[in-house]
Motif scaffolding. Sequence first.
Motif, PDB file in Angstrom:
ATOM      1  N   ASP A 115      23.266 -39.163 -30.037  1.00  0.00           N
ATOM      2  CA  ASP A 115      21.966 -39.746 -30.346  1.00  0.00           C
ATOM      3  C   ASP A 115      21.542 -39.493 -31.789  1.00  0.00           C
ATOM      4  O   ASP A 115      20.925 -40.343 -32.423  1.00  0.00           O
ATOM      5  N   SER A 116      21.869 -38.313 -32.308  1.00  0.00           N
ATOM      6  CA  SER A 116      21.431 -37.947 -33.655  1.00  0.00           C
ATOM      7  C   SER A 116      22.478 -38.248 -34.723  1.00  0.00           C
ATOM      8  O   SER A 116      22.193 -38.181 -35.922  1.00  0.00           O
ATOM      9  N   GLY A 117      23.724 -38.543 -34.307  1.00  0.00           N
ATOM     10  CA  GLY A 117      24.777 -38.827 -35.257  1.00  0.00           C
ATOM     11  C   GLY A 117      25.367 -37.601 -35.918  1.00  0.00           C
ATOM     12  O   GLY A 117      26.095 -37.719 -36.906  1.00  0.00           O
ATOM     13  N   LEU A 118      25.112 -36.412 -35.374  1.00  0.00           N
ATOM     14  CA  LEU A 118      25.648 -35.179 -35.938  1.00  0.00           C
ATOM     15  C   LEU A 118      26.989 -34.851 -35.281  1.00  0.00           C
ATOM     16  O   LEU A 118      27.129 -34.938 -34.059  1.00  0.00           O
ATOM     17  N   ASN A 119      27.979 -34.452 -36.108  1.00  0.00           N
ATOM     18  CA  ASN A 119      29.301 -34.100 -35.622  1.00  0.00           C
ATOM     19  C   ASN A 119      29.719 -32.768 -36.231  1.00  0.00           C
ATOM     20  O   ASN A 119      29.498 -32.526 -37.421  1.00  0.00           O
ATOM     21  N   PHE A 120      30.308 -31.895 -35.385  1.00  0.00           N
ATOM     22  CA  PHE A 120      30.713 -30.573 -35.855  1.00  0.00           C
ATOM     23  C   PHE A 120      32.141 -30.273 -35.423  1.00  0.00           C
ATOM     24  O   PHE A 120      32.540 -30.579 -34.294  1.00  0.00           O
ATOM     25  N   LEU A 121      32.891 -29.658 -36.324  1.00  0.00           N
ATOM     26  CA  LEU A 121      34.185 -29.062 -35.990  1.00  0.00           C
ATOM     27  C   LEU A 121      33.892 -27.635 -35.542  1.00  0.00           C
ATOM     28  O   LEU A 121      33.266 -26.868 -36.278  1.00  0.00           O
ATOM     29  N   GLU A 122      34.319 -27.274 -34.330  1.00  0.00           N
ATOM     30  CA  GLU A 122      33.925 -25.996 -33.748  1.00  0.00           C
ATOM     31  C   GLU A 122      35.130 -25.181 -33.283  1.00  0.00           C
ATOM     32  O   GLU A 122      36.062 -25.734 -32.686  1.00  0.00           O
ATOM     33  N   VAL A 123      35.072 -23.891 -33.531  1.00  0.00           N
ATOM     34  CA  VAL A 123      36.029 -22.937 -32.980  1.00  0.00           C
ATOM     35  C   VAL A 123      35.261 -22.046 -32.010  1.00  0.00           C
ATOM     36  O   VAL A 123      34.300 -21.374 -32.393  1.00  0.00           O
ATOM     37  N   LYS A 124      35.683 -22.064 -30.752  1.00  0.00           N
ATOM     38  CA  LYS A 124      35.076 -21.183 -29.744  1.00  0.00           C
ATOM     39  C   LYS A 124      36.054 -20.065 -29.421  1.00  0.00           C
ATOM     40  O   LYS A 124      37.211 -20.326 -29.093  1.00  0.00           O
ATOM     41  N   THR A 125      35.576 -18.831 -29.517  1.00  0.00           N
ATOM     42  CA  THR A 125      36.413 -17.664 -29.251  1.00  0.00           C
ATOM     43  C   THR A 125      35.771 -16.838 -28.156  1.00  0.00           C
ATOM     44  O   THR A 125      34.596 -16.458 -28.259  1.00  0.00           O
ATOM     45  N   LYS A 126      36.532 -16.558 -27.107  1.00  0.00           N
ATOM     46  CA  LYS A 126      36.051 -15.681 -26.031  1.00  0.00           C
ATOM     47  C   LYS A 126      36.864 -14.402 -26.056  1.00  0.00           C
ATOM     48  O   LYS A 126      38.100 -14.444 -26.052  1.00  0.00           O
ATOM     49  N   ASN A 127      36.163 -13.246 -26.102  1.00  0.00           N
ATOM     50  CA  ASN A 127      36.895 -11.980 -26.176  1.00  0.00           C
ATOM     51  C   ASN A 127      37.010 -11.333 -24.805  1.00  0.00           C
ATOM     52  O   ASN A 127      36.510 -11.855 -23.803  1.00  0.00           O
ATOM     53  N   ASN A 128      37.667 -10.162 -24.760  1.00  0.00           N
ATOM     54  CA  ASN A 128      37.910  -9.521 -23.462  1.00  0.00           C
ATOM     55  C   ASN A 128      36.691  -8.791 -22.915  1.00  0.00           C
ATOM     56  O   ASN A 128      36.782  -8.116 -21.894  1.00  0.00           O
ATOM     57  N   HIS A 129      35.541  -8.923 -23.573  1.00  0.00           N
ATOM     58  CA  HIS A 129      34.280  -8.386 -23.056  1.00  0.00           C
ATOM     59  C   HIS A 129      33.409  -9.498 -22.486  1.00  0.00           C
ATOM     60  O   HIS A 129      32.246  -9.263 -22.146  1.00  0.00           O
ATOM     61  N   GLY A 130      33.956 -10.703 -22.407  1.00  0.00           N
ATOM     62  CA  GLY A 130      33.215 -11.817 -21.849  1.00  0.00           C
ATOM     63  C   GLY A 130      32.236 -12.448 -22.814  1.00  0.00           C
ATOM     64  O   GLY A 130      31.413 -13.271 -22.411  1.00  0.00           O
TER      65      GLY A 130
END
Length: 285
Positions: A115-130
Amino acid sequence: MRFGPFFLQIKEKTFTFARNMEISEILQGYEPITLEEMSGIRLMNRTDTKFVTNTAMLKRLLVMAKDAYRVQEIDGRRIGEYYTVYFDTPDCNMFRVHHDGHTNRQKLRIRSYVDSGLNFLEVKTKNNHGRTKKKRMTMEGFNPLEPQHDICFRRQDEQYEKYGDFLSEYLHYDASCLSEQIENRFSRITLVNKGKTERLTIDLNLRFHHVKTLQDVDLSGIVIIELKRDGLVYSPILSMLRELRIHPHGFSKYCMGSAMTNPELRTNRFKIRLRDIEKIKKTNE
């Protein structure tokens, strides 16, 4: 919470009324919250708890939560449209790491706020503490309405020059080996508790398309609820979810979508979750 017969009767009438309403109509009863007001609750370093249900139960939940939550409103819209495309290695290592239960894992994606036309390249990192950490930067020149599925991050390409430092700092993979795998589209409702200590995202109208196999899956009857908060602060929604018997249930859009659209992947550890999704779909029919 216990109710006498009179209050149970009123409650059931309320739920019957909600069943006959559109979700957008129920949301009109919520107090709105703007993006500016939400700036202090970004929760970029957070714990996430997911729940899976269907649209009929979502209507009940929204009726119950109206007095404890506000709904994000942007330009008069209370339901936003989203697009995501996920990257992976040729052997789908990011998928396999998640499937095999490793707690340290990453995902690379482009997330578009249509809707807003915003685009992001994202890195999601999950560690061993949740804990989940998300790093992102603006993705230029990307159109989620007409994705070309040809993005590469090779060092000799101009695209890599724009995003190379970001990927080198936050991504544990060689970005040049990654390619687009699966895309999804969905609608999102965002609720914020009135204490502004948590955010609740509610994703519905889920559709998947696999870039390699060209298979499509429609999960429009499934609803993914995600409670996002820093630490274990009090959450009004948890008692409501328990009352409706909506229990915590893992659901990675990338992994579930991939498991349903790529027959070459090993999905043994996801079979129970996939069966659960089928059951939830049937209860909505």
